[in-house]
Write a protein that holds these residues in place. Structure first.
Motif, PDB file in Angstrom:
ATOM      1  N   GLU A 248       0.678  -1.077  -0.009  1.00 13.92           N
ATOM      2  CA  GLU A 248      -0.077   0.075   0.017  1.00 13.92           C
ATOM      3  C   GLU A 248       0.922   1.256  -0.046  1.00 13.92           C
ATOM      4  O   GLU A 248       0.647   2.133  -0.760  1.00 13.92           O
TER       5      GLU A 248
ATOM      6  N   GLU B 181       2.348   1.738  -3.536  1.00 11.43           N
ATOM      7  CA  GLU B 181       1.389   2.138  -4.415  1.00 11.43           C
ATOM      8  C   GLU B 181       0.969   3.701  -4.317  1.00 11.43           C
ATOM      9  O   GLU B 181       0.874   4.350  -5.211  1.00 11.43           O
ATOM     10  N   ALA B 182       0.866   4.096  -2.895  1.00 10.46           N
ATOM     11  CA  ALA B 182       0.390   5.345  -2.766  1.00 10.46           C
ATOM     12  C   ALA B 182       1.866   6.356  -3.152  1.00 10.46           C
ATOM     13  O   ALA B 182       1.524   7.472  -3.854  1.00 10.46           O
ATOM     14  N   TRP B 183       2.773   6.094  -2.997  1.00 11.76           N
ATOM     15  CA  TRP B 183       4.123   6.742  -3.394  1.00 11.76           C
ATOM     16  C   TRP B 183       3.961   7.014  -4.685  1.00 11.76           C
ATOM     17  O   TRP B 183       4.282   8.150  -5.333  1.00 11.76           O
TER      18      TRP B 183
ATOM     19  N   TYR C 221       1.823   6.704  -7.110  1.00  4.84           N
ATOM     20  CA  TYR C 221       0.731   7.479  -7.531  1.00  4.84           C
ATOM     21  C   TYR C 221       0.994   8.975  -7.300  1.00  4.84           C
ATOM     22  O   TYR C 221       0.570   9.536  -8.222  1.00  4.84           O
ATOM     23  N   GLN C 222       1.405   9.445  -6.174  1.00  2.00           N
ATOM     24  CA  GLN C 222       1.734  10.938  -5.718  1.00  2.00           C
ATOM     25  C   GLN C 222       2.902  11.142  -6.723  1.00  2.00           C
ATOM     26  O   GLN C 222       2.824  12.328  -7.142  1.00  2.00           O
TER      27      GLN C 222
END
Length: 726
Positions: A143, A146-148, A150-151
């Motif tokens: 998670e 994936e978040a990094w 995306y940003q």
């Protein structure tokens, strides 16, 4: 070949008969093709990526070098053949092939090489993942990752992307050399399909490191595809693919180009827009997208290759920079020559006392930098002259020349604008030097100034004395740490006068006469080499000791090759260390059975040129003729470049080159490949207990001429012995 073989086997046949017999051998049986020989060299580079004795990131480095080499091969060599083909020029290669025949053979060999590169990448990718260095693909990540990603995509990548529609009102965009692009077929609702092209911005790194303890990387194109919905909102992806192009990047200088700087500024811009030579496609790219790309690039005549997977593997070099010392070669710090230290770091005092040789990268290039810096700072130095072929982006030597000019010294810099892929950097250096008052000379329009020479004129008690430096490599601080080269320092008066004449030739077109030591091209180098080989032939026919040992990067020149065949027929034993291209066929009965050729590929790039001739003695011998040079044995070096060859007469330097450097190259059996008569190379397999690694030897042992008082400290250099075992 059978008839020729009978003629050539005649014992001690006359020179005329041997020449005639060699000429009767068909070209295809006499020479290897130059381009295919280069591809064979790159195969040896690629094999180092499979070397189980190397750390993993070093193996990855060799893979990226192999891919980068192949790109340059297409940009220059294949582009030249394509141009000949387009113009209907049917100049045949030395082995008798037309441009079309060469291109067909090159395409097959290059595709095979590219396939092997992908096989190696598959092996390395898996092995690196086990060691904590991973290149992720489409698989789900944790998670946080994936978040990094995306940003990072939204903030750092998306603003730089420019999707371009491809239709009648939006012409296909220009894609620069080595440009990597994605092409998509998309649809929104029930509307007709649209085609979009996304170029990967050159300003962005190809592989992005994901934060975390583990070294995880993701390719830029993979990250874009993972965010396709963000890039094309409310569109359905129907099909997609990736491609990469190689453009013609060679620059030809026209005779009427009077202002070379202006010409090269324009030519560099033209090079970026050269015709597409190679189009690399992702596997199973839809045919409709392929047609759009080929039409848009006007690449119908390009060599189209479908890869197995990753495009542009040269970009893997950025992963090599990962901070994992355990996956790299142990750090090596080159030694500073002890002879200079003994004189308190005074280069001029050390050279005045005795000529000496510095062996890079085992001995530091810093001594060359300090030689120029001391000249710039020394109030007794009145003049500095230097040739600059490749100097790098951050050159302290350039800075020293600027300082010298600003201090009022007479400074002359010969800048070679035609140094391939360094043209733009050299133009910048030339401008900086001129602003400081350096007399900048661009040499000849038709010829490259490839000789690496500098001279410093110093005012001393007994008058002016000239100090000289000769290099087999470039004045480049980065390559000097990975290329094996020789630096020779001398204050010999005869050599100094020759060097002054050489510079006057380059700067004023004053053809040098009555040179005492130097031999230069394009005036006499080939002739001198042929005469040296003839002397060995004469010795063989007179039943005197004879032999030739030579080390170079490439052997291509047909006249030299034929003369070596003639020497072999006369009984002259010839041992050649040719790192890259070799068009000579060794070991052919009746033609070249006395010739042995090997190639060395390892941690350092073998780059020095040195040649040894027995001169009536058994090699090695103090009376042998020994030369260092800036030239390979190629037509371009003999006919279209300013090069030098210098005889080494100082006994200590002579012994270092012949008994240490040359012998170690001949003895190496861990990084060596033997060239066979059919053009294939076999890696040497040393017997247990008889291993000899050239690079390890020099990393552990001080040099002969630069060691100073090291012997008194018990640091003796092992004696090398060579026996021809074939």
């Amino acid at each position: 070949m059978k008839k020729a073989k009978k003629r050539l086997n005649a014992p001690r046949s006359s020179t005329r008969a041997a020449k005639a017999a060699i000429k009767n051998v068909p070209p295809e049986d006499r020479y290897f093709n130059r381009e295919l020989s280069w591809l064979a060299f790159n195969e040896r580079v690629l094999e180092e990526a499979r070397n189980p004795h190397y750390p993993l990131l070093e193996r990855l480095r060799f893979l990226s070098i192999s891919a980068s080499n192949l790109d340059e091969f297409f940009m220059v060599r294949v582009a030249g053949l394509k141009a000949h083909q387009a113009l209907g020029i049917e100049n045949r290669s030395a082995d008798g092939r037309t441009p079309a025949q060469q291109l067909a053979a090159i395409t097959e060999a290059a595709d095979t090489l590219a396939t092997r590169e992908h096989e190696v990448w598959d092996e390395l990718r898996a092995a690196l993942a086990q060691s904590g260095v991973c290149v992720v693909g489409d698989e789900p990540l944790d998670e946080a990752a994936e978040a990094w990603l995306y940003q990072h995509f939204r903030n750092q990548i998306f603003p730089l992307l420019t999707p371009q529609a491809i239709d009648s009102s939006h012409p296909f965009p220009f894609i620069p050399n080595r440009g990597f692009s994605l092409v998509f077929e998309l649809r929104r609702g029930r509307a007709a399909s649209i085609y979009e092209l996304v170029m990967l911005p050159a300003a962005l790194p190809r592989f992005i490191r994901i934060p975390g303890e583990d070294a995880r990387y993701i390719a830029l194109e993979t990250l874009i595809r993972r965010n396709i919905d963000y890039l094309f909102p409310k569109h359905e992806l129907l099909r997609g693919g990736a491609f990469r192009i190689i453009r013609d990047s060679d620059i030809e200088v026209e005779e009427e180009a009077e202002d070379l700087v202006r010409y090269f500024r324009t030519a560099i811009k033209r090079r970026r827009r050269g015709r597409v030579v190679r189009l690399e496609l992702e596997p199973e790219m839809p045919e409709a997208l392929v047609e759009i790309v080929v039409d848009g690039l006007d690449a119908a005549n390009a060599i189209v290759s479908e890869t197995r997977g990753l495009l542009g593997m040269a970009d893997l070099s950025c992963i090599v920079e990962e901070d994992r010392p355990d996956l790299k070669f142990p750090a090596f710090d080159p030694r500073f020559p002890e002879r200079v230290r003994e004189y308190g770091g005074d280069c001029f005092a050390a050279i005045r006392a005795k000529d000496f040789l510095v062996h890079h990268p085992y001995e530091s290039f810093e001594v060359v930098v300090e030689f120029v810096q001391q000249a710039a700072a020394d109030p007794d130095v009145v003049a500095i002259k230097q040739t600059l072929y490749r100097a790098g982006k951050q050159s302290r030597i350039i800075r020293a020349l600027i300082d010298a000019a600003e201090a009022g010294k007479s400074v002359t810099a010969v800048i070679e604008l035609k140094a391939r892929f360094e043209e733009e950097q050299n133009i910048e250096w030339a401008s900086a030097l001129e602003r400081a008052g350096v007399q900048v000379v661009y040499g000849f329009i038709d010829w490259k100034t490839h000789a690496k020479v500098s001279m410093v004129v110093r005012r001393e008690e007994k008058g002016y004395r000239t100090y000289c430096h000769f290099g087999t490599g470039n004045y480049h601080p980065v390559t000097a740490r990975i290329y094996t080269d020789l630096s020779y320092f001398t204050a010999d008066a005869k050599i100094s006068r020759d060097v002054a004449k050489l510079f006057n030739y380059i700067t004023g077109y004053l053809e040098p006469r009555n040179l005492r030591q130097l031999v230069i091209s394009p005036h006499g180098m080939r002739t001198s080499l042929l005469a040296l080989i003839d002397a060995e032939i004469a010795a063989a026919r007179a039943d005197k000791p004879c032999g030739i040992w030579a080390k170079m990067n490439s052997l291509v020149d047909p006249q030299i090759i034929d003369k070596l065949y003639e020497a072999s027929c006369a009984g002259v034993p010839i041992d050649l260390v040719v790192r890259g291209i070799c068009c000579l066929r060794p070991g052919v009965p009746g033609m070249s059975e006395k010739i042995y050729v090997k190639s060395i590929v390892g941690r350092f790039l073998e780059h020095a040129r040195l040649w040894c001739f027995a001169n009536g003695h058994e090699l090695p011998h103090p009376e042998a003729r020994v030369y260092i040079s800036s030239a390979d044995w190629m037509p371009r070096n003999f006919d279209r470049r300013i090069e030098y060859m210098l005889p080494i007469e100082n006994p200590t330097v002579h012994a270092q080159i012949l008994d240490q450097v040359m012998l170690a190259n001949l003895l190496d059996n861990e990084q060596s490949w033997r060239l066979k008569a059919d053009g294939t190379y076999d890696r040497l397999e040393p017997k247990a207990g008889h291993e000899f690694n050239l690079h390890h030897y020099f990393m552990r042992n001080v040099s002969l001429s630069g060691r100073g008082q090291a012997l008194k400290k018990g640091r003796r250099v092992p004696k090398l012995r060579f026996q021809r075992g074939r």
